[in-house]
Scaffold this motif. Structure first.
Motif, PDB file in Angstrom:
ATOM      1  N   LEU A  99       0.847  -1.191   0.000  1.00 37.27           N
ATOM      2  CA  LEU A  99       0.000   0.000   0.000  1.00 37.27           C
ATOM      3  C   LEU A  99       0.880   1.237   0.000  1.00 37.27           C
ATOM      4  O   LEU A  99       1.716   1.414   0.895  1.00 37.27           O
ATOM      5  CB  LEU A  99      -0.900  -0.011   1.244  1.00 37.27           C
ATOM      6  CG  LEU A  99      -1.824   1.177   1.464  1.00 37.27           C
ATOM      7  CD1 LEU A  99      -2.844   1.308   0.329  1.00 37.27           C
ATOM      8  CD2 LEU A  99      -2.533   1.034   2.809  1.00 37.27           C
ATOM      9  N   HIS A 136       1.632   5.010   0.671  1.00 36.31           N
ATOM     10  CA  HIS A 136       1.166   5.996   1.648  1.00 36.31           C
ATOM     11  C   HIS A 136       0.197   6.976   0.992  1.00 36.31           C
ATOM     12  O   HIS A 136       0.183   7.136  -0.233  1.00 36.31           O
ATOM     13  CB  HIS A 136       2.344   6.749   2.263  1.00 36.31           C
ATOM     14  CG  HIS A 136       3.139   7.508   1.254  1.00 36.31           C
ATOM     15  ND1 HIS A 136       2.755   8.739   0.764  1.00 36.31           N
ATOM     16  CD2 HIS A 136       4.294   7.190   0.615  1.00 36.31           C
ATOM     17  CE1 HIS A 136       3.638   9.165  -0.117  1.00 36.31           C
ATOM     18  NE2 HIS A 136       4.582   8.232  -0.228  1.00 36.31           N
ATOM     19  N   GLY A 137      -0.575   7.666   1.807  1.00 38.56           N
ATOM     20  CA  GLY A 137      -1.503   8.673   1.300  1.00 38.56           C
ATOM     21  C   GLY A 137      -0.783   9.939   0.865  1.00 38.56           C
ATOM     22  O   GLY A 137       0.425  10.096   1.055  1.00 38.56           O
ATOM     23  N   SER A 186      -2.057   6.107  -2.076  1.00 43.69           N
ATOM     24  CA  SER A 186      -3.038   5.173  -1.511  1.00 43.69           C
ATOM     25  C   SER A 186      -3.364   3.998  -2.429  1.00 43.69           C
ATOM     26  O   SER A 186      -4.315   3.263  -2.173  1.00 43.69           O
ATOM     27  CB  SER A 186      -4.337   5.883  -1.104  1.00 43.69           C
ATOM     28  OG  SER A 186      -4.073   6.936  -0.209  1.00 43.69           O
ATOM     29  N   ARG A 224      -3.090   0.268  -3.859  1.00 42.87           N
ATOM     30  CA  ARG A 224      -2.754  -1.033  -3.258  1.00 42.87           C
ATOM     31  C   ARG A 224      -2.490  -2.048  -4.358  1.00 42.87           C
ATOM     32  O   ARG A 224      -3.303  -2.239  -5.256  1.00 42.87           O
ATOM     33  CB  ARG A 224      -3.879  -1.525  -2.356  1.00 42.87           C
ATOM     34  CG  ARG A 224      -3.573  -2.879  -1.723  1.00 42.87           C
ATOM     35  CD  ARG A 224      -4.593  -3.298  -0.675  1.00 42.87           C
ATOM     36  NE  ARG A 224      -5.966  -3.041  -1.002  1.00 42.87           N
ATOM     37  CZ  ARG A 224      -6.787  -3.907  -1.611  1.00 42.87           C
ATOM     38  NH1 ARG A 224      -6.340  -5.084  -1.994  1.00 42.87           N
ATOM     39  NH2 ARG A 224      -8.049  -3.593  -1.833  1.00 42.87           N
ATOM     40  N   ALA A 275      -0.133   5.987   8.470  1.00 43.79           N
ATOM     41  CA  ALA A 275      -1.205   5.181   7.859  1.00 43.79           C
ATOM     42  C   ALA A 275      -1.193   3.764   8.429  1.00 43.79           C
ATOM     43  O   ALA A 275      -2.246   3.209   8.757  1.00 43.79           O
ATOM     44  CB  ALA A 275      -1.057   5.160   6.346  1.00 43.79           C
ATOM     45  N   CYS A 324      -5.846   5.523   2.899  1.00 45.97           N
ATOM     46  CA  CYS A 324      -5.136   4.261   3.136  1.00 45.97           C
ATOM     47  C   CYS A 324      -5.968   3.325   4.001  1.00 45.97           C
ATOM     48  O   CYS A 324      -6.043   2.119   3.732  1.00 45.97           O
ATOM     49  CB  CYS A 324      -3.781   4.520   3.793  1.00 45.97           C
ATOM     50  SG  CYS A 324      -2.564   5.263   2.689  1.00 45.97           S
ATOM     51  N   VAL A 326       2.953  -0.962   4.270  1.00 43.12           N
ATOM     52  CA  VAL A 326       2.679   0.422   3.898  1.00 43.12           C
ATOM     53  C   VAL A 326       4.018   1.044   3.540  1.00 43.12           C
ATOM     54  O   VAL A 326       4.931   1.114   4.371  1.00 43.12           O
ATOM     55  CB  VAL A 326       1.968   1.193   5.028  1.00 43.12           C
ATOM     56  CG1 VAL A 326       1.615   2.598   4.552  1.00 43.12           C
ATOM     57  CG2 VAL A 326       0.713   0.447   5.492  1.00 43.12           C
TER      58      VAL A 326
END
Length: 189
Positions: free
Chosen positions: A9, A11-12, A167, A169, A59, A36, A138
């Motif tokens: 994933l 990060h935002g 964000s 995945r 996150a 996230c 993450v």
């Protein structure tokens, strides 16, 4: 051997989006962290790992809190070190030099930065050390692309063939062993 699922994933959105933020420890926005969390909402995971940079760690901590799982922090999941370019926008970097980097980041790394092969090597080591459990990592866009190289044999150019926005995945089914074999099972952005 029984396969496991690995979710990577990104990060935002960081507070300073639009810049080359490799090893700079810039946090994500609150909306980025929530994005996230939404990406991880229905995942069947037993283990959470995070880069040591705040934009990933915050996150991961929020997701872990939703599940009462601990977070293992591993600096090998950091973004590529952009050296002297860290914190700069692409407009602040000589176009020809930046173009040479994007064309071949191993032969043309950022000044005082990291070669692409070094990122691939550290991500490979981090992947090899993952427990054989369904895991969420993450991390950062560069580390995700390096994982594509390690797990699926993508070269650097092919790893940029699709978007990995904040964000996003990327999910794999992995069969443990040496070498690991993997199949991409999902990409959610």
């Amino acid at each position: 051997m029984t396969p496991v699922i690995l979710h990577l994933l990104r990060h935002g959105a960081p507070e300073t989006a639009g810049r080359m933020i490799g090893h700079s420890d810039i946090p994500s926005t609150a909306a980025g962290i929530e994005s996230c969390r939404a990406q991880a909402l229905n995942l069947d995971i037993d283990h959470i790992v995070s880069s040591d940079l705040r934009r990933a760690q915050h996150a991961a901590t929020a997701i872990a809190g939703d599940r009462a799982l601990p977070v293992a922090v591993d600096p090998r999941w950091r973004e590529l070190n952009f050296g002297d370019w860290d914190g700069l926008s692409s407009q602040d970097i000589d176009a020809a030099t930046l173009g040479a980097f994007w064309d071949d980041p191993d032969e043309n790394p950022p000044p005082r930065g990291e070669r692409w092969s070094a990122l691939v090597d550290r991500v490979a080591a981090a992947l090899a050390d993952l427990a054989p459990k369904n895991t969420l990592v993450v991390t950062h866009g560069g580390a995700m692309r390096a994982a594509l190289g390690v797990l699926c044999g993508f070269d650097q150019r092919r790893s940029w063939a699709f978007a990995l926005p904040y964000s996003a995945r990327l999910s794999f089914q992995i069969w443990p062993g040496s070498p690991q074999t993997a199949q991409i099972v999902a990409l959610h952005s």
